[in-house]
Design an enzyme around this catalytic site. Structure first.
Site, PDB file in Angstrom:
ATOM      1  N   PRO A 276       0.825  -1.211   0.000  1.00  0.00           N
ATOM      2  CA  PRO A 276       0.000   0.000   0.000  1.00  0.00           C
ATOM      3  C   PRO A 276       0.859   1.262   0.000  1.00  0.00           C
ATOM      4  O   PRO A 276       1.895   1.315   0.655  1.00  0.00           O
ATOM      5  CB  PRO A 276      -0.786  -0.108   1.315  1.00  0.00           C
ATOM      6  CG  PRO A 276       0.076  -0.936   2.205  1.00  0.00           C
ATOM      7  CD  PRO A 276       0.884  -1.852   1.332  1.00  0.00           C
ATOM      8  N   GLY A 277       0.451   2.243  -0.758  1.00  0.00           N
ATOM      9  CA  GLY A 277       1.138   3.531  -0.765  1.00  0.00           C
ATOM     10  C   GLY A 277       0.178   4.616  -0.317  1.00  0.00           C
ATOM     11  O   GLY A 277       0.281   5.183   0.767  1.00  0.00           O
ATOM     12  N   ARG A 278      -0.830   4.838  -1.170  1.00  0.00           N
ATOM     13  CA  ARG A 278      -1.780   5.931  -0.931  1.00  0.00           C
ATOM     14  C   ARG A 278      -2.471   5.792   0.426  1.00  0.00           C
ATOM     15  O   ARG A 278      -2.640   6.773   1.135  1.00  0.00           O
ATOM     16  CB  ARG A 278      -2.838   5.914  -2.038  1.00  0.00           C
ATOM     17  CG  ARG A 278      -3.718   7.137  -2.073  1.00  0.00           C
ATOM     18  CD  ARG A 278      -4.870   6.961  -3.058  1.00  0.00           C
ATOM     19  NE  ARG A 278      -4.469   6.440  -4.328  1.00  0.00           N
ATOM     20  CZ  ARG A 278      -4.189   7.177  -5.414  1.00  0.00           C
ATOM     21  NH1 ARG A 278      -4.300   8.480  -5.362  1.00  0.00           N
ATOM     22  NH2 ARG A 278      -3.838   6.596  -6.545  1.00  0.00           N
ATOM     23  N   ARG A 314      -2.108  16.398  -9.097  1.00  0.00           N
ATOM     24  CA  ARG A 314      -3.196  15.417  -9.235  1.00  0.00           C
ATOM     25  C   ARG A 314      -4.488  15.980  -9.856  1.00  0.00           C
ATOM     26  O   ARG A 314      -5.070  15.328 -10.728  1.00  0.00           O
ATOM     27  CB  ARG A 314      -3.494  14.732  -7.896  1.00  0.00           C
ATOM     28  CG  ARG A 314      -2.271  14.022  -7.282  1.00  0.00           C
ATOM     29  CD  ARG A 314      -2.625  13.057  -6.174  1.00  0.00           C
ATOM     30  NE  ARG A 314      -3.354  11.921  -6.689  1.00  0.00           N
ATOM     31  CZ  ARG A 314      -4.645  11.792  -6.624  1.00  0.00           C
ATOM     32  NH1 ARG A 314      -5.374  12.690  -6.006  1.00  0.00           N
ATOM     33  NH2 ARG A 314      -5.248  10.754  -7.165  1.00  0.00           N
ATOM     34  N   TYR A 318      -5.199  13.947 -13.168  1.00  0.00           N
ATOM     35  CA  TYR A 318      -6.200  12.865 -13.073  1.00  0.00           C
ATOM     36  C   TYR A 318      -7.604  13.416 -12.815  1.00  0.00           C
ATOM     37  O   TYR A 318      -8.482  12.649 -12.405  1.00  0.00           O
ATOM     38  CB  TYR A 318      -5.863  11.922 -11.907  1.00  0.00           C
ATOM     39  CG  TYR A 318      -4.436  11.457 -11.848  1.00  0.00           C
ATOM     40  CD1 TYR A 318      -3.922  10.564 -12.783  1.00  0.00           C
ATOM     41  CD2 TYR A 318      -3.589  11.905 -10.838  1.00  0.00           C
ATOM     42  CE1 TYR A 318      -2.612  10.135 -12.709  1.00  0.00           C
ATOM     43  CE2 TYR A 318      -2.276  11.476 -10.761  1.00  0.00           C
ATOM     44  CZ  TYR A 318      -1.792  10.594 -11.708  1.00  0.00           C
ATOM     45  OH  TYR A 318      -0.491  10.166 -11.623  1.00  0.00           O
ATOM     46  N   CYS A 346       1.135  29.615 -15.657  1.00  0.00           N
ATOM     47  CA  CYS A 346       0.544  30.200 -16.863  1.00  0.00           C
ATOM     48  C   CYS A 346      -0.088  29.176 -17.789  1.00  0.00           C
ATOM     49  O   CYS A 346       0.350  29.003 -18.931  1.00  0.00           O
ATOM     50  CB  CYS A 346       1.616  30.998 -17.597  1.00  0.00           C
ATOM     51  SG  CYS A 346       2.215  32.308 -16.553  1.00  0.00           S
ATOM     52  N   GLU A 347      -1.031  28.441 -17.299  1.00  0.00           N
ATOM     53  CA  GLU A 347      -1.883  27.623 -18.168  1.00  0.00           C
ATOM     54  C   GLU A 347      -3.191  27.339 -17.448  1.00  0.00           C
ATOM     55  O   GLU A 347      -3.218  27.236 -16.217  1.00  0.00           O
ATOM     56  CB  GLU A 347      -1.191  26.341 -18.633  1.00  0.00           C
ATOM     57  CG  GLU A 347      -0.512  25.509 -17.611  1.00  0.00           C
ATOM     58  CD  GLU A 347       0.219  24.339 -18.274  1.00  0.00           C
ATOM     59  OE1 GLU A 347      -0.470  23.399 -18.695  1.00  0.00           O
ATOM     60  OE2 GLU A 347       1.446  24.372 -18.365  1.00  0.00           O
ATOM     61  N   TYR A 375       1.534  11.020  -3.465  1.00  0.00           N
ATOM     62  CA  TYR A 375       1.594  11.493  -4.849  1.00  0.00           C
ATOM     63  C   TYR A 375       1.437  13.015  -4.919  1.00  0.00           C
ATOM     64  O   TYR A 375       0.840  13.548  -5.861  1.00  0.00           O
ATOM     65  CB  TYR A 375       0.546  10.771  -5.722  1.00  0.00           C
ATOM     66  CG  TYR A 375       0.640   9.267  -5.618  1.00  0.00           C
ATOM     67  CD1 TYR A 375       1.774   8.604  -6.087  1.00  0.00           C
ATOM     68  CD2 TYR A 375      -0.366   8.497  -5.022  1.00  0.00           C
ATOM     69  CE1 TYR A 375       1.891   7.222  -5.966  1.00  0.00           C
ATOM     70  CE2 TYR A 375      -0.253   7.121  -4.896  1.00  0.00           C
ATOM     71  CZ  TYR A 375       0.874   6.491  -5.368  1.00  0.00           C
ATOM     72  OH  TYR A 375       1.002   5.137  -5.251  1.00  0.00           O
TER      73      TYR A 375
HETATM   74  N1  LLP Z   1       2.565  -1.553  -6.099  1.00  0.00           N
HETATM   75  C1  LLP Z   1       2.757  -1.270  -7.401  1.00  0.00           C
HETATM   76  C2  LLP Z   1       3.401  -2.270  -8.246  1.00  0.00           C
HETATM   77  C3  LLP Z   1       2.308  -0.043  -7.943  1.00  0.00           C
HETATM   78  O1  LLP Z   1       2.468   0.211  -9.226  1.00  0.00           O
HETATM   79  C4  LLP Z   1       1.670   0.904  -7.079  1.00  0.00           C
HETATM   80  C5  LLP Z   1       1.216   2.200  -7.602  1.00  0.00           C
HETATM   81  C6  LLP Z   1       1.527   0.569  -5.720  1.00  0.00           C
HETATM   82  C7  LLP Z   1       1.973  -0.671  -5.274  1.00  0.00           C
HETATM   83  C8  LLP Z   1       0.886   1.501  -4.743  1.00  0.00           C
HETATM   84  O2  LLP Z   1      -0.436   1.782  -5.049  1.00  0.00           O
HETATM   85  P1  LLP Z   1      -1.350   2.586  -4.010  1.00  0.00           P
HETATM   86  O3  LLP Z   1      -1.541   1.739  -2.789  1.00  0.00           O
HETATM   87  O4  LLP Z   1      -0.650   3.854  -3.686  1.00  0.00           O
HETATM   88  O5  LLP Z   1      -2.609   2.823  -4.754  1.00  0.00           O
HETATM   89  N2  LLP Z   1       0.212   9.020  -9.191  1.00  0.00           N
HETATM   90  C9  LLP Z   1      -1.076   8.379  -9.131  1.00  0.00           C
HETATM   91  C10 LLP Z   1      -0.998   6.979  -8.544  1.00  0.00           C
HETATM   92  C11 LLP Z   1      -0.044   6.062  -9.285  1.00  0.00           C
HETATM   93  C12 LLP Z   1       0.053   4.671  -8.697  1.00  0.00           C
HETATM   94  C13 LLP Z   1       1.115   3.869  -9.367  1.00  0.00           C
HETATM   95  N3  LLP Z   1       1.363   2.574  -8.800  1.00  0.00           N
HETATM   96  C14 LLP Z   1      -2.049   9.270  -8.342  1.00  0.00           C
HETATM   97  O6  LLP Z   1      -1.657  10.352  -7.897  1.00  0.00           O
HETATM   98  O7  LLP Z   1      -3.213   8.912  -8.188  1.00  0.00           O
END
Ligand code: LLP
Length: 427
Positions: A276-278, A314, A318, A346-347, A375
């Site tokens: 998990p990241g987000r 973002r 997106y 400027c956009e 992100y």
């Molecule tokens: N594992 C892999 C292989 C991934 O490609 C990603 C995210 C994660 C884990 C983590 O995913 P999460 O739990 O954060 O959803 N910049 C974009 C999000 C790009 C995600 C790319 N891969 C945004 O701001 O929404």
């Protein structure tokens, strides 16, 4: 839940008023909450507590050294996708055997650095990558532990730019070809097959696509075992979404996710990894910005902020929604009015929100973008020669700048002048 709450009529990060940080570091800036980061990490750790598991934080979401250290000290592993991320994880004190290396384009050099520095496993995404990994491992006299990332052809029902599990996406190998690819992996002496990897996308707000993908992984585990492979580890990727729309979106809880994982995969006796990241960093951060001008336009008012698309991309990239709240708590019942909330770049794409209902604001007022811990800073740029904004970490009643704002001299002096331009000055 996060730790950014109004108290005494003003927004706090844990026990520190946001206005105090603004006075110390200037705006705009990112601020992260230690308690929220740890709370989210622990929610995942506990959700999987019935199984042998490791939570590998996807550090692409926020890779500041202080954030990594906070999570590493709590026991998190890391999911990295580049040499830079690998080195950042090591610098934050994460041991190699807690680092997994993902990504479709690992170079021989990146593979070499990770093999020499120690790695838990490579999540391999293609046959050519497998050949390079094998060759580098043999040259170094090592055996590389691998999973193969399979693409289950599942619709993650998320924004097209962050969906990864459909057959048209560049990620993984089609699950239908998995047995053939595993046979190839087993024949390469520099590789040791240990498991399967899958990741279908980001910001998923429903468990159903995960469950569908994991059922396919369960089936594949059995097939591969019957083919003679040792499958002891399943990397399930990341992707669980967060509520960006405070009012009307309720993504599943880590505990529901954990129960689903146990239901679909628990019987296989594998070690589970998640990335998990987000969900760890997203709601643990705010971007704080100041209103520079309130401008009356043709039938609409603009709030022009000192933060811009280069600081938080973002919404432009997106069409993402971020809640934007005033730092001074509005009096109950204050009537709202619609604003277009924009930055100075400027956009026209430099628009955070259109016709967003806000309490009336004036030049000099502070606003906070919620859900900006993931992100946000990592995707920032110096477009329009705007300095990267500082990052601040709060811990109880303490706060510290964890990345300072560069000076303009530092920015300018990063460029170098070729010899043929040195001799002349502009006339
Ligand atoms: N594992 C892999 C292989 C991934 O490609 C990603 C995210 C994660 C884990 C983590 O995913 P999460 O739990 O954060 O959803 N910049 C974009 C999000 C790009 C995600 C790319 N891969 C945004 O701001 O929404």
């Amino acid at each position: 839940m996060d730790h950014f709450l109004y108290r005494y009529g003003t927004l706090f990060a844990e026990d520190v008023p946001i206005s105090e940080i603004a006075a110390a570091v200037g705006t705009p800036f990112y601020v992260y909450s230690t308690a929220t980061l740890l709370r989210h990490y622990r929610a995942f750790d506990e959700a999987l507590s019935g199984m042998d598991h490791l939570v590998c934080y996807a550090m692409k979401a926020n890779s500041n050294q202080a954030v990594l250290r906070t999570l590493a000290q709590a026991g998190a592993g890391m999911d990295v996708v580049s040499q830079g991320e690998y080195l950042r994880a090591k610098a934050a004190g994460v041991p190699g055997d807690r680092i997994v290396f993902s990504g479709v384009g690992k170079t021989a050099e990146e593979i070499c650095v990770a093999l020499e520095g120690g790695i838990r496993q490579f999540n391999v995404e293609s046959e050519p990558e497998m050949e390079v990994l094998n060759a580098v491992a043999i040259e170094l006299g090592k055996v590389a532990p691998i999973t193969v990332r399979v693409n289950p052809d599942v619709d993650a029902k998320t924004h097209a730019k962050i969906a990864t599990g459909k057959s048209e996406n560049k990620f993984g190998i089609p699950i239908a070809r998995a047995r053939e690819v595993y046979a190839m992996a087993a024949s390469l002496p520099g590789l040791q097959v240990i498991g399967i990897d899958v990741h279908i996308g980001s910001q998923l707000t429903d468990l159903a696509p995960f469950e569908l993908a994991y059922q396919k992984v369960a089936e594949l585990t059995k097939q591969l075992r019957s083919d003679g492979h040792t499958i002891t580890r399943l990397d399930l990727g990341g992707g669980l979404g967060i509520p960006y729309y405070a009012s009307n979106e309720a993504p599943p809880l880590p505990s529901d996710y954990g129960a689903m994982v146990e239901r679909t995969l628990g019987h296989l006796g594998c070690e589970i990894e998640i990335e998990p990241g987000r969900l760890i960093a997203g709601n643990a951060g705010l971007m704080v910005s100041k209103v520079i001008y309130v401008k009356s336009g043709e039938g609409r008012d603009f709030l022009i902020l000192d933060g811009a698309m280069n600081d938080l991309i973002r919404p432009a990239m997106y069409d993402a929604h971020h809640d934007i709240v005033p730092v001074v708590e509005p009096a109950p019942g204050t009537e709202k009015q619609p604003y277009d909330i924009v930055g100075p770049v400027c956009e026209s794409g430099d628009t955070f929100a259109k016709q967003r209902d806000m309490v009336p604001l004036a030049a000099g007022d502070l606003v906070a973008f919620r859900s900006a811990g993931a992100y946000g800073a990592v995707m920032a740029s110096e477009y329009n020669s705007r300095a990267l904004i500082p990052e601040v970490l709060v811990h109880g009643d303490q706060f510290a700048v964890i990345r300072p704002r560069p000076t303009f001299d530092e920015m300018i002096n990063r460029d170098t002048i070729p010899s043929w331009l040195e001799a002349h000055t502009a006339t």
